[in-house]
Design an enzyme around this catalytic site. Sequence first.
Site, PDB file in Angstrom:
ATOM      1  N   GLN A 166      39.681  38.619  39.882  1.00 49.66           N
ATOM      2  CA  GLN A 166      41.019  38.200  39.462  1.00 49.66           C
ATOM      3  C   GLN A 166      41.209  38.482  37.964  1.00 49.66           C
ATOM      4  O   GLN A 166      40.378  38.129  37.139  1.00 49.66           O
ATOM      5  CB  GLN A 166      41.209  36.696  39.767  1.00 49.66           C
ATOM      6  CG  GLN A 166      42.601  36.163  39.508  1.00 49.66           C
ATOM      7  CD  GLN A 166      43.677  36.765  40.423  1.00 49.66           C
ATOM      8  OE1 GLN A 166      43.410  37.170  41.545  1.00 49.66           O
ATOM      9  NE2 GLN A 166      44.896  36.828  39.932  1.00 49.66           N
ATOM     10  N   ASP A 200      41.653  46.322  45.365  1.00 45.37           N
ATOM     11  CA  ASP A 200      42.752  46.179  44.407  1.00 45.37           C
ATOM     12  C   ASP A 200      43.330  47.543  44.024  1.00 45.37           C
ATOM     13  O   ASP A 200      44.422  47.618  43.456  1.00 45.37           O
ATOM     14  CB  ASP A 200      42.237  45.518  43.123  1.00 45.37           C
ATOM     15  CG  ASP A 200      42.671  44.072  42.987  1.00 45.37           C
ATOM     16  OD1 ASP A 200      43.761  43.738  43.464  1.00 45.37           O
ATOM     17  OD2 ASP A 200      41.908  43.292  42.385  1.00 45.37           O
ATOM     18  N   LYS A 211      44.643  33.482  48.100  1.00 49.70           N
ATOM     19  CA  LYS A 211      43.993  34.666  48.693  1.00 49.70           C
ATOM     20  C   LYS A 211      42.941  34.227  49.718  1.00 49.70           C
ATOM     21  O   LYS A 211      42.831  34.806  50.799  1.00 49.70           O
ATOM     22  CB  LYS A 211      43.394  35.551  47.590  1.00 49.70           C
ATOM     23  CG  LYS A 211      44.468  36.301  46.822  1.00 49.70           C
ATOM     24  CD  LYS A 211      44.004  36.969  45.527  1.00 49.70           C
ATOM     25  CE  LYS A 211      45.199  37.596  44.814  1.00 49.70           C
ATOM     26  NZ  LYS A 211      44.886  38.238  43.540  1.00 49.70           N
TER      27      LYS A 211
HETATM   28  N1  GUN Z   1      46.201  39.489  38.453  1.00 51.83           N
HETATM   29  C1  GUN Z   1      47.533  39.630  38.700  1.00 51.83           C
HETATM   30  N2  GUN Z   1      47.741  40.442  39.766  1.00 51.83           N
HETATM   31  C2  GUN Z   1      46.508  40.812  40.212  1.00 51.83           C
HETATM   32  C3  GUN Z   1      46.069  41.641  41.291  1.00 51.83           C
HETATM   33  O1  GUN Z   1      46.849  42.219  42.060  1.00 51.83           O
HETATM   34  N3  GUN Z   1      44.723  41.764  41.411  1.00 51.83           N
HETATM   35  C4  GUN Z   1      43.849  41.167  40.559  1.00 51.83           C
HETATM   36  N4  GUN Z   1      42.543  41.373  40.750  1.00 51.83           N
HETATM   37  N5  GUN Z   1      44.226  40.400  39.542  1.00 51.83           N
HETATM   38  C5  GUN Z   1      45.548  40.224  39.379  1.00 51.83           C
END
Ligand code: GUN
Length: 293
Positions: free
Chosen positions: A97, A120, A53
Amino acid sequence: MTVIIDGKKISSEIREEIKQKVEELKKKYNAVPGLAVVLVGDDPASAVYVKMKGKGCEEVGIRSFQHILPGSTSKEELLSLIDKLNNDKSVNGILVQLPLPDHIHENDIINAISPDKDIDGFHPVNTGKMVADVDCFYPCTPAGIQELIYRYVKDLKGKHVVVVGRSNIVGKPVANMMLQKNERANCIVTVCHTAARDISVYTKQADILVVAAGRANTITGDMIKEGAVVIDVGVNRITDPSDSSKTKIVGDVDFESTAAKASAITPVPGGVGPMTIAMLLFNTVKAFELHNK
Ligand code: GUN
């Protein structure tokens, strides 16, 4: 011939468009979008995602602020960081995350993120807007899935989308999004999950099958309709059948038998995965524009 939907290529096209947009915004506002990514603990898969990311941001000119915290971080410490990021003008998006360590309840943290920085799309304000068909931040993986489906199936009206899995991150939001009344959706939607005695009763009816079950080989060719479009959201590390000393990443779908019957299918890796990051960058730019309106 079955089409292999190339998520990597589509993601890279979208990221190129975002890069140009960021350049325009930089000229217009003398500032660039900023994304704060928070990782708590040392889950190896999460560490890889967070790194990807950060790199994705860098490539398109978005500023990335990475906060890597130890697994022993308390809920109060994490909430205090969220509060700081909510009030930081250079931060347009906040991503924590998931999963978090067991002692921190995800909802307590998600609810503390300012809804206008919730790139998100997990905050209840954004979830509520999504369900009510009001523009909001859409969760990144479902948004990526919708983009892949729309690029391949132009006339979605009345198509039957069957979703396997009911997670808050993928299953539930993708079902809601494909139900909305717009040209990228307008579908008949069925969600099936572990409580179904036989999921093939549902999956065989799908024009478009979205599989987010979290288990390899959940879907085999005999469980789909001839000509279905299959979107595989799974990421599973298994022992490599051709060399037991190695592991490999596979999806939730048995690719060979399913591809033989599908009209189009996403590979793993290289299908849905790369789209998630593209949508995250898209949402960060959307947040920046919202904050500078
Ligand atoms: N863990 C797995 N997929 C995601 C996501 O799209 N966003 C976040 N914050 N954590 C995740």
